[in-house]
Each structure stands twice: as C-alpha cells, then as structure tokens.
Design a protein around this motif. Structure first.
Motif, PDB file in Angstrom:
ATOM      1  N   GLN A  65       2.402  -0.200   1.139  1.00  0.00           N
ATOM      2  CA  GLN A  65       2.276  -0.769  -0.072  1.00  0.00           C
ATOM      3  C   GLN A  65       0.612  -1.015  -0.306  1.00  0.00           C
ATOM      4  O   GLN A  65       0.229  -1.321  -1.397  1.00  0.00           O
ATOM      5  CB  GLN A  65       3.131  -1.941  -0.377  1.00  0.00           C
ATOM      6  N   HIS A  66      -0.062  -1.370   0.785  1.00  0.00           N
ATOM      7  CA  HIS A  66      -1.362  -1.718   0.697  1.00  0.00           C
ATOM      8  C   HIS A  66      -2.276  -0.244   0.601  1.00  0.00           C
ATOM      9  O   HIS A  66      -3.405  -0.431   0.617  1.00  0.00           O
ATOM     10  CB  HIS A  66      -1.734  -2.474   1.923  1.00  0.00           C
ATOM     11  N   TRP A  67      -1.591   0.848   0.798  1.00  0.00           N
ATOM     12  CA  TRP A  67      -2.561   2.031   0.662  1.00  0.00           C
ATOM     13  C   TRP A  67      -3.004   2.031  -0.826  1.00  0.00           C
ATOM     14  O   TRP A  67      -2.528   1.761  -1.848  1.00  0.00           O
ATOM     15  CB  TRP A  67      -1.723   3.185   0.992  1.00  0.00           C
ATOM     16  N   THR A  68      -4.168   3.010  -1.089  1.00  0.00           N
ATOM     17  CA  THR A  68      -4.844   3.138  -2.231  1.00  0.00           C
ATOM     18  C   THR A  68      -3.920   3.543  -3.166  1.00  0.00           C
ATOM     19  O   THR A  68      -3.792   3.276  -4.419  1.00  0.00           O
ATOM     20  CB  THR A  68      -6.144   3.743  -1.959  1.00  0.00           C
ATOM     21  N   VAL A  69      -3.247   4.860  -2.581  1.00  0.00           N
ATOM     22  CA  VAL A  69      -2.195   5.566  -3.641  1.00  0.00           C
ATOM     23  C   VAL A  69      -1.138   4.513  -4.174  1.00  0.00           C
ATOM     24  O   VAL A  69      -0.781   4.713  -5.610  1.00  0.00           O
ATOM     25  CB  VAL A  69      -1.562   6.637  -3.149  1.00  0.00           C
ATOM     26  N   PHE A  70      -0.544   3.549  -3.782  1.00  0.00           N
ATOM     27  CA  PHE A  70       0.537   2.600  -4.142  1.00  0.00           C
ATOM     28  C   PHE A  70      -0.417   1.665  -5.170  1.00  0.00           C
ATOM     29  O   PHE A  70       0.321   1.096  -5.906  1.00  0.00           O
ATOM     30  CB  PHE A  70       0.993   2.062  -3.052  1.00  0.00           C
ATOM     31  N   LYS A  71      -1.598   1.299  -4.779  1.00  0.00           N
ATOM     32  CA  LYS A  71      -2.241   0.351  -5.591  1.00  0.00           C
ATOM     33  C   LYS A  71      -2.848   0.992  -7.095  1.00  0.00           C
ATOM     34  O   LYS A  71      -2.777   0.316  -8.080  1.00  0.00           O
ATOM     35  CB  LYS A  71      -3.569  -0.289  -5.142  1.00  0.00           C
ATOM     36  N   THR A  72      -3.105   2.316  -6.987  1.00  0.00           N
ATOM     37  CA  THR A  72      -3.492   2.904  -8.084  1.00  0.00           C
ATOM     38  C   THR A  72      -2.314   3.617  -8.831  1.00  0.00           C
ATOM     39  O   THR A  72      -2.388   3.250 -10.255  1.00  0.00           O
ATOM     40  CB  THR A  72      -4.318   4.232  -7.642  1.00  0.00           C
TER      41      THR A  72
END
Length: 229
Positions: A65-72
């Motif tokens: 959940q802390h990966w960039t794709v999940f944040k974007t």
C-alpha cells in the motif's frame, strides 16, 4: 460406483489369538462413510494453513500500500475487495463442482476426468477475465465519481492489471485445485474437506501479490513512456 469396505480386527492375548471381528460395509452411492474424527483430522492442518495464508495476504497488502502506484492510482484500493470477492466465488465454485464430481465417481475414468478438468478450467478462465474487467470498470467509475475527474492512463493501468491478474490467478489456482482434488481422491481424502479452504487461502494471497506486481510494472512502463515522449 459402488464402495465396499472390509475391516478385520484380530484380538491377541500375548501371542495367542483370542478373537476375530469382521465388519463389512457396502455403499451403492459411492460415498465413503465419514466420522467426526476423520473429518476433523482432514481439515485441521488445512484450516491452520488457510489461516496463515490469510494473514500473509494481509501482510502483503500492508506492505504494497506504500508503493507509488497505490498512492497515485487510489482506485486500486476500491478494486482489491471487489476483485478478491468476485474471483473468490469462481474458485469456490470450481472447487465445489470438481469435488462433487470426484465424490460421485464422475472422475474415476481417466478420459472423463481430464475432459471435465479442462472444460471447467476453460470456463473459469473466461469468467475470470470478465469478472476482472467488470471489477476494474466499477473501480474506475467509483473513483471518477469521488474525484470528479478520470485519468485515462491510470484507468488503462487499472483495467489491464485487473484482467491480467484475474486470468493468471484463475489459471494457476485452477490447476492447483485440479491436482489437489485428484490427489485427495487417490489417497482416500474427501476433496470437499481440503479443496475449498485451499482455494480460499491461496486465492487472496496470489491475487493481491499479482495485482501489486503487475500494476506496479505497468505504472512504471507508462511513466517511462511519458518521460520519453
């Protein structure tokens, strides 16, 4: 298929035979009689492993959940429960269908066994592809409603990730279910006691892992393509 069971018990006192007990059971329905102890012994380890797998799926989700794709692309958080729930129904249906076929003797013949396995596997691939696309479309629409706008690049990543994940996960889990049910039948274990919890536990773990990996790969590819343009 007729099931026949013969139990012979010899009672010894020291080295002398003191008694013989013979029990004969015959079932024309083909079902093996089960006791509470036999059911508990079959499902105990499987259910423990299923519990650990569910915990592992939660740990994977907590990490990715802390990966960039999940944040974007925050719509992935909307997609996860929908995809897991819909695809889990397919896995449970496949496990139940093949377990019933095995218990009723429909998979005793080698030709019929592999015909049924391949037909069900092909069916679940089509269903998983449709389910993956529908879940992604629903996530995109809900995300657009909450944000007030829609980014086509992110929607494409979401739909592609969902469809690819559903296809690969359904194929791998379908093969595992077929092998588990055939092996359980061969060793005299009721497939209904082991196939369903295995499908439930591995389904969530594999699906979340695949979705995170595929979406992250596609997101990085689109990012590199936009920078190159």
């Amino acid at each position: 298929m007729v099931f026949t069971e013969l139990k012979l018990e010899l009672c010894f006192h020291g080295k002398k035979l003191r008694g013989v007990t013979c029990k004969f059971f015959r079932s024309t329905s083909g079902f093996v009689p089960e006791t509470s102890l036999s059911i508990a012994s079959e499902i105990l380890v499987i259910y423990l492993l299923a519990g650990f797998s569910m915990v592992a799926a939660g740990l994977v989700m907590d990490h990715v959940q802390h990966w960039t794709v999940f944040k974007t692309i925050t719509e992935i958080f909307i997609l996860v429960p929908a995809l897991l729930g819909l695809k889990g129904n397919l896995e449970m249906t496949l496990a139940s269908r093949l377990s019933t076929a095995a218990n009723t003797g429909q998979m005793d013949d080698t030709h019929e066994k592999w015909k049924m396995a391949t037909c069900n596997l092909a069916l679940i691939q089509v269903q998983a592809t449709v389910v993956g696309l529908l879940a992604a479309i629903a996530a995109v629409l809900l995300g657009a409603v909450s944000k007030g706008y829609m980014e086509l690049n992110q929607a494409a990543v979401l739909c592609a990730s969902s469809v690819i994940t559903a296809f690969i996960a359904a194929l791998s889990l379908g093969l595992v279910m077929i092998l588990v049910i055939i092996g359980a039948r061969k060793f005299g274990i009721n497939p209904d006691n082991v196939a369903t919890p295995i499908a439930a536990s591995l389904g969530d773990l594999i699906t979340i892992s695949l979705l995170a990996g595929i979406s992250d790969t596609l997101f990085k590819y689109i990012g590199m393509s936009m920078r190159a343009a």
